[in-house]
Scaffold this motif. Sequence first.
Motif, PDB file in Angstrom:
ATOM      1  N   LEU A  24       7.637  12.193   4.881  1.00  0.00           N
ATOM      2  CA  LEU A  24       6.516  12.822   4.170  1.00  0.00           C
ATOM      3  C   LEU A  24       6.969  13.829   3.125  1.00  0.00           C
ATOM      4  O   LEU A  24       6.211  14.158   2.212  1.00  0.00           O
ATOM      5  CB  LEU A  24       5.565  13.476   5.175  1.00  0.00           C
ATOM      6  CG  LEU A  24       4.928  12.508   6.177  1.00  0.00           C
ATOM      7  CD1 LEU A  24       3.986  13.245   7.108  1.00  0.00           C
ATOM      8  CD2 LEU A  24       4.204  11.374   5.458  1.00  0.00           C
ATOM      9  N   LEU A  46      -2.922  10.464   6.653  1.00  0.00           N
ATOM     10  CA  LEU A  46      -1.963  10.380   5.550  1.00  0.00           C
ATOM     11  C   LEU A  46      -2.652  10.455   4.191  1.00  0.00           C
ATOM     12  O   LEU A  46      -2.100  10.999   3.224  1.00  0.00           O
ATOM     13  CB  LEU A  46      -1.154   9.079   5.654  1.00  0.00           C
ATOM     14  CG  LEU A  46      -0.109   9.036   6.767  1.00  0.00           C
ATOM     15  CD1 LEU A  46       0.331   7.597   7.027  1.00  0.00           C
ATOM     16  CD2 LEU A  46       1.085   9.913   6.433  1.00  0.00           C
ATOM     17  N   LEU A  54       0.724  11.481  -1.846  1.00  0.00           N
ATOM     18  CA  LEU A  54       1.089  10.282  -1.080  1.00  0.00           C
ATOM     19  C   LEU A  54       0.160   9.148  -1.507  1.00  0.00           C
ATOM     20  O   LEU A  54      -1.039   9.213  -1.287  1.00  0.00           O
ATOM     21  CB  LEU A  54       0.962  10.541   0.419  1.00  0.00           C
ATOM     22  CG  LEU A  54       1.411   9.402   1.326  1.00  0.00           C
ATOM     23  CD1 LEU A  54       2.927   9.262   1.306  1.00  0.00           C
ATOM     24  CD2 LEU A  54       0.944   9.626   2.749  1.00  0.00           C
ATOM     25  N   THR A  55       0.719   8.130  -2.138  1.00  0.00           N
ATOM     26  CA  THR A  55      -0.117   7.053  -2.683  1.00  0.00           C
ATOM     27  C   THR A  55      -0.050   5.763  -1.864  1.00  0.00           C
ATOM     28  O   THR A  55      -0.742   4.809  -2.174  1.00  0.00           O
ATOM     29  CB  THR A  55       0.307   6.730  -4.133  1.00  0.00           C
ATOM     30  OG1 THR A  55       1.686   6.362  -4.133  1.00  0.00           O
ATOM     31  CG2 THR A  55       0.095   7.938  -5.043  1.00  0.00           C
ATOM     32  N   ASP A  56       0.783   5.728  -0.859  1.00  0.00           N
ATOM     33  CA  ASP A  56       0.976   4.497  -0.082  1.00  0.00           C
ATOM     34  C   ASP A  56       0.674   4.734   1.397  1.00  0.00           C
ATOM     35  O   ASP A  56       1.466   4.394   2.262  1.00  0.00           O
ATOM     36  CB  ASP A  56       2.391   3.965  -0.277  1.00  0.00           C
ATOM     37  CG  ASP A  56       3.461   5.015   0.064  1.00  0.00           C
ATOM     38  OD1 ASP A  56       3.089   6.177   0.349  1.00  0.00           O
ATOM     39  OD2 ASP A  56       4.654   4.670   0.053  1.00  0.00           O
ATOM     40  N   ALA A  57      -0.489   5.327   1.670  1.00  0.00           N
ATOM     41  CA  ALA A  57      -0.823   5.723   3.043  1.00  0.00           C
ATOM     42  C   ALA A  57      -0.841   4.546   4.015  1.00  0.00           C
ATOM     43  O   ALA A  57      -0.396   4.668   5.155  1.00  0.00           O
ATOM     44  CB  ALA A  57      -2.175   6.440   3.068  1.00  0.00           C
ATOM     45  N   THR A  85       2.804   3.510   4.658  1.00  0.00           N
ATOM     46  CA  THR A  85       3.476   4.598   5.369  1.00  0.00           C
ATOM     47  C   THR A  85       3.037   4.637   6.832  1.00  0.00           C
ATOM     48  O   THR A  85       3.861   4.856   7.726  1.00  0.00           O
ATOM     49  CB  THR A  85       3.197   5.954   4.681  1.00  0.00           C
ATOM     50  OG1 THR A  85       3.626   5.863   3.314  1.00  0.00           O
ATOM     51  CG2 THR A  85       3.935   7.088   5.368  1.00  0.00           C
ATOM     52  N   ARG A 114       8.389  11.154  -4.350  1.00  0.00           N
ATOM     53  CA  ARG A 114       7.808   9.852  -4.680  1.00  0.00           C
ATOM     54  C   ARG A 114       8.507   9.273  -5.908  1.00  0.00           C
ATOM     55  O   ARG A 114       8.841  10.000  -6.843  1.00  0.00           O
ATOM     56  CB  ARG A 114       6.303  10.009  -5.001  1.00  0.00           C
ATOM     57  CG  ARG A 114       5.536  10.678  -3.887  1.00  0.00           C
ATOM     58  CD  ARG A 114       5.326   9.704  -2.717  1.00  0.00           C
ATOM     59  NE  ARG A 114       4.957  10.476  -1.545  1.00  0.00           N
ATOM     60  CZ  ARG A 114       5.529  10.347  -0.364  1.00  0.00           C
ATOM     61  NH1 ARG A 114       6.482   9.491  -0.197  1.00  0.00           N
ATOM     62  NH2 ARG A 114       5.132  11.062   0.647  1.00  0.00           N
TER      63      ARG A 114
END
Length: 197
Positions: free
Chosen positions: A190, A139, A145-148, A151, A194
Motif C-alpha cells: 500500500l 482499498l 490507489l487505482t487498482d483496488a 490489489t 504507483r
Amino acid sequence: MSERKRRADAARNREAVLAAADALFARCESPRAVTMADIAAAAGVGKATLFRGFGDRTGLIHALYEMRLAPIRLAAEGGEPPLAPGTSPIRRVSALLDAVLCFKLDNRHLALALEGTGGDSPYEVGHYAEWHSTLQSALEQIPGLTDAGFTAHALLAATRADLVEHLVGQQRMTREQMRVHLADFTTRVLASPRPLE
C-alpha cells in the motif's frame, strides 16, 4: 410427533452434527479424511440426517464455516476499530487481512476443506467474493490507489488456506511471525509508489 418436537429434534441434531464436524476437522491429518459417515457416527445420527440437513458434504462444510465466520463478519460490518468501517482505510485493510489470517490459522483444516469445495478454483467459493468485496471497498478509500480490485485479490492470495497450511505445517512458522509478515507485506504494497501513466 408434534411439529414443535420435530423442529426441536432437527435443531438439536444440527448442533450435534456441527459440533462433531468441527471437532473432526480440528484434529484430522487431512480434511479429505473426514467423511460424512465419520461425522454422522461422531454426532450420533444417521447419514440420512446429514443429507437432509445439509444436502451434501460441501453444504455441511459451508454451514460450519459460516458458523465460525459469523463473529468476524459482524466485526467487519460494524464492530469496533480497527475493523469498523469508520477506521482509516489502510489500518482497516491491515486489520481485515489479519482477521482473515487468524481465522484460517484457527481453522486450518476447515479452511482447507472449504477452499477445496470450489473444484479447481478456491475463488469459486462464496466466502471469497465476500472477503474480496469487503477488502476492495476499504482499498477504494485509499487516495492514489487505482487498482483496488486487483490489489484485493493479490493481498487475499497471501491468506490462502493452502499457503497458511504450508507455512505453518511445513515451514513451522509461528502465528505471530505470520501476522507480522502479512502486516509488513500489506504496508509495503500500500505504500509502494504507483507507476506513471
